[in-house]
Design a protein around this motif. Structure first.
Motif, short mmCIF file in Angstrom:
data_model
loop_
_atom_site.label_atom_id
_atom_site.label_comp_id
_atom_site.label_asym_id
_atom_site.label_seq_id
_atom_site.Cartn_x
_atom_site.Cartn_y
_atom_site.Cartn_z
N LYS A 48 0.83 -1.20 0.00
CA LYS A 48 0.00 0.00 0.00
C LYS A 48 0.87 1.25 0.00
O LYS A 48 1.91 1.29 0.64
N SER A 49 0.41 2.25 -0.72
CA SER A 49 1.10 3.53 -0.75
C SER A 49 0.05 4.62 -0.85
O SER A 49 -0.89 4.53 -1.65
N SER A 50 0.19 5.64 -0.04
CA SER A 50 -0.79 6.72 -0.06
C SER A 50 -0.69 7.49 -1.37
O SER A 50 0.38 7.55 -1.98
N GLU A 70 8.02 4.91 2.94
CA GLU A 70 7.19 3.76 2.56
C GLU A 70 7.86 2.45 2.94
O GLU A 70 7.23 1.55 3.50
#
Length: 316
Positions: A48-50, A70
């Motif tokens: 997941k990465s914003s 991250e």
């Protein structure tokens, strides 16, 4: 720890954990660990990465900071999994459900705790050399001399810290898994079959290693600090803290550059200092450790292929 595949191969990151190895791809992260009963256990999680970090990762000099945040956040979850389970027999897994987390972890979460720990460690490694160098000002009074002395102390602290922790049995094994991680990536990039024999034939060093990044922060920082004053002390402290993101961002770009130049006969030597540091942060792994690293990477490849196939089907 961060690795990228070269040429047209996909991008992969990796990290040694307690009694295992974590590998991350475009969509997934997988950790494999050796349990107390000698079985191999897995922890899988989507990568997941914003949206904000995704945008930042496209901007030169800022993308390094985003990648660090991250990687630290994702890596903390996998490190937490390995440290909780490696010394438990699978029959005792129920104990994990009864384990109470600290209030701080419950409020902030494992990922945030990991990022905060990285920041605190970086601040300490930045400021301690400043105070040590300041003690030598009566001897080395010029700004340039102070910066050189400060960088020397920073390098010395890093080397001593790595050497001392590597003497403990637990960290020594982590460094062996670090070596296994590199060997798997080297074998994969060269198209060598991922067997224990094939992987063990590879080097435990890799240009993209986070150990190289640590050393580059010392070298890059020394040149950056030449642009700002060292006196008085409070100005020096403020400058060092304010320049931490700058040094990290520039060091990431230097790391990227040395990897791109690694195939050139003369320019490849630019990355050698980082490889030399890896002689401390990696150890030759045993066959059973390589087996765990292969299992982790192989599981990741399967997940990545499944996700890629699902995406293609949706497009069709």
């Amino acid at each position: 720890m961060y690795i990228m595949a070269q040429n047209s191969k996909p991008v992969y990151g990796g990290q040694a954990v307690v009694e295992g190895v974590m590998f991350g791809g475009k969509t997934s992260c997988v950790t494999a660990i050796r349990r107390k009963d000698q079985s191999i256990d897995f922890f899988e999680a989507p990568r997941k990465s914003s949206p904000f970090l995704k945008k930042i990762k496209k901007v030169p000099f800022l993308r390094g900071i985003a990648a660090i945040v991250e990687a630290t956040a994702n890596g903390s979850k996998h490190l937490n999994f390995s440290s909780d389970r490696f010394d438990l027999d699978p029959s005792e897994d129920e104990k994990l459900k009864e384990k109470k987390e600290s209030k701080l972890t419950m409020i902030l979460g494992v990922a945030v705790i990991g990022v905060l720990s990285f920041i605190i460690g970086k601040v300490l490694m930045t400021l301690v050399p400043v105070f040590l160098a300041e003690l030598t000002r009566p001897i080395f009074s010029s700004d340039v001399a102070q910066i050189v002395v400060e960088s020397f102390f920073k390098f010395l602290l890093i080397i001593c810290y790595i050497f001392l922790i590597s003497q403990t049995p637990l960290i020594k094994r982590v460094f062996q898994y670090h070596g296994a991680e590199h060997k798997v990536i080297n074998a994969y990039e060269k198209g060598i079959e991922l067997t224990i024999e094939g992987v063990q034939s590879q080097s435990r060093l890799h240009y993209r290693c986070g150990s190289s990044f640590i050393l580059f922060t010392v070298i890059v920082g020394m040149f950056v600090y030449l642009l700002v004053p060292t006196d008085p002390l409070w100005v020096r402290i403020v400058n060092r803290l304010a320049l931490i993101p700058v040094v990290l961002g520039l060091s990431f770009e230097v790391l990227q550059l040395t990897n791109k130049l690694s195939s050139f006969p003369v320019l490849k030597y630019l990355g050698y200092p980082g490889l030399w540091l890896q002689l401390l942060t990696t150890k030759e792994p045993k066959d059973d450790q390589v087996e765990v690293a292969i299992a982790s990477f192989s599981r990741l490849l399967v997940l990545e292929e499944k996700k890629a196939g699902t995406t293609q089907n949706k497009v069709v």
